[in-house]
Design a protein around this motif. Structure first.
Motif, PDB file in Angstrom:
ATOM      1  N   ARG A 158       4.208  -5.133   0.153  1.00 51.07           N
ATOM      2  CA  ARG A 158       3.136  -4.489   0.915  1.00 51.07           C
ATOM      3  C   ARG A 158       3.735  -3.257   1.568  1.00 51.07           C
ATOM      4  NH1 ARG A 158       1.314  -4.941   6.190  1.00 51.07           N
ATOM      5  NH2 ARG A 158       2.433  -6.861   6.631  1.00 51.07           N
ATOM      6  N   ILE A 159       3.308  -2.066   1.113  1.00 51.60           N
ATOM      7  CA  ILE A 159       3.870  -0.814   1.625  1.00 51.60           C
ATOM      8  C   ILE A 159       2.797   0.167   2.096  1.00 51.60           C
ATOM      9  CG2 ILE A 159       5.984  -1.040   0.270  1.00 51.60           C
ATOM     10  CD1 ILE A 159       4.857   1.029  -1.692  1.00 51.60           C
ATOM     11  N   ASP A 160       1.533  -0.254   2.039  1.00 50.71           N
ATOM     12  CA  ASP A 160       0.407   0.585   2.469  1.00 50.71           C
ATOM     13  C   ASP A 160      -0.241  -0.093   3.671  1.00 50.71           C
ATOM     14  OD1 ASP A 160       0.049   2.637   0.077  1.00 50.71           O
ATOM     15  OD2 ASP A 160       0.558   0.671  -0.753  1.00 50.71           O
ATOM     16  N   TYR A 161      -0.636   0.700   4.656  1.00 49.34           N
ATOM     17  CA  TYR A 161      -1.006   0.141   5.955  1.00 49.34           C
ATOM     18  C   TYR A 161      -2.253   0.773   6.552  1.00 49.34           C
ATOM     19  CZ  TYR A 161       3.714  -1.668   5.827  1.00 49.34           C
ATOM     20  OH  TYR A 161       4.848  -2.335   5.457  1.00 49.34           O
ATOM     21  N   LEU A 162      -2.816   0.028   7.497  1.00 47.59           N
ATOM     22  CA  LEU A 162      -3.763   0.548   8.472  1.00 47.59           C
ATOM     23  C   LEU A 162      -3.225   0.092   9.818  1.00 47.59           C
ATOM     24  CD1 LEU A 162      -6.332   1.758   9.655  1.00 47.59           C
ATOM     25  CD2 LEU A 162      -7.505  -0.361   9.097  1.00 47.59           C
ATOM     26  N   HIS A 163      -2.766   1.046  10.614  1.00 47.79           N
ATOM     27  CA  HIS A 163      -2.258   0.766  11.960  1.00 47.79           C
ATOM     28  C   HIS A 163      -3.338   1.162  12.961  1.00 47.79           C
ATOM     29  CE1 HIS A 163       1.858   0.053  10.622  1.00 47.79           C
ATOM     30  NE2 HIS A 163       1.753   1.120   9.876  1.00 47.79           N
ATOM     31  N   ILE A 164      -3.589   0.295  13.916  1.00 53.05           N
ATOM     32  CA  ILE A 164      -4.630   0.524  14.918  1.00 53.05           C
ATOM     33  C   ILE A 164      -3.994   0.518  16.289  1.00 53.05           C
ATOM     34  CG2 ILE A 164      -6.777  -0.361  15.911  1.00 53.05           C
ATOM     35  CD1 ILE A 164      -7.230  -1.702  13.155  1.00 53.05           C
ATOM     36  N   GLY A 165      -4.228   1.599  17.046  1.00 56.06           N
ATOM     37  CA  GLY A 165      -3.712   1.666  18.402  1.00 56.06           C
ATOM     38  C   GLY A 165      -4.316   0.565  19.259  1.00 56.06           C
ATOM     39  N   MET A 166      -3.485  -0.056  20.081  1.00 54.68           N
ATOM     40  CA  MET A 166      -3.978  -1.132  20.945  1.00 54.68           C
ATOM     41  C   MET A 166      -4.867  -0.564  22.039  1.00 54.68           C
ATOM     42  SD  MET A 166      -0.867  -3.839  21.346  1.00 54.68           S
ATOM     43  CE  MET A 166      -1.867  -4.862  22.390  1.00 54.68           C
ATOM     44  N   GLY A 167      -5.881  -1.334  22.391  1.00 55.10           N
ATOM     45  CA  GLY A 167      -6.813  -0.918  23.429  1.00 55.10           C
ATOM     46  C   GLY A 167      -8.034  -0.282  22.800  1.00 55.10           C
ATOM     47  N   GLY A 168      -9.103  -0.264  23.539  1.00 49.70           N
ATOM     48  CA  GLY A 168     -10.326   0.334  23.021  1.00 49.70           C
ATOM     49  C   GLY A 168     -11.211  -0.686  22.358  1.00 49.70           C
TER      50      GLY A 168
END
Length: 177
Positions: free
Chosen positions: A134-144
């Motif tokens: 797994r080398i492809d991502y969706l990173h989501i900032g914490m909060g909100g």
């Protein structure tokens, strides 16, 4: 251009840049679009750590006052336990920007579902001899108000005998509360 790209790729004739620019995300508003390909070469963790640090700093500078967290998607060409992914996330090690933490959306995936986005079942991948990862991502900032409802692969089988890409796409179902 993110740090280390020129020195890492110098002499190989590829010269692929990594760039970030402001974008208008449909239905969300201002965001940051990042594109690039550092390559799959081994021994580039230090270069990639400098790059994700620069990316995190860029996001912090362009965050704005939106209540929505940053969403960072892409081909990081790095395994989930790599130095650069742990550094960028900032919750398993100190983040490059104090207080800025990103969650890997794959943490919300069905643990029994396939997650390798670089899959040796794909002939484009198999010819390189590398294992599935797994080398492809969706990173989501914490909060909100954004929550991950689910994550899965797409484009991970051939259509009429043709694979759409050497990478499977990452599809995330998000909700806003």
């Amino acid at each position: 251009v993110l740090p280390g790209v020129e020195e890492h790729l110098a002499g190989d004739g590829r010269g692929r840049p990594v760039a970030a620019e402001e974008a208008n995300l449909v239905g969300v508003g201002p965001g940051v679009e990042v594109a690039g390909d550092e390559g799959r070469e081994r021994g580039v963790a230090a270069v990639r750590c400098r790059q994700v640090t620069a990316l995190a700093e860029f996001i912090a500078r362009h965050r704005g006052d939106t209540p929505f967290p940053p969403l960072v998607t892409g081909d990081f060409n790095a395994w989930p336990d790599s130095d650069e992914i742990r550094l960028f996330g900032g919750h398993r090690t100190a983040p490059p920007v104090p207080g800025q933490v990103f969650l890997d959306a794959w943490e919300y995936a069905d643990p029994t579902a396939p997650s390798a986005t670089w899959d040796a079942a794909n002939p484009y991948v198999a010819k390189g001899g590398m294992p599935s990862a797994r080398i492809d991502y969706l990173h989501i900032g914490m909060g909100g108000p954004v929550r991950v409802r689910g994550v899965r692969r797409a484009g991970d089988v051939p259509v009429d005998g043709v694979w759409p890409s050497d990478h499977a796409a990452v599809v995330a179902d998000l909700s806003v509360s």
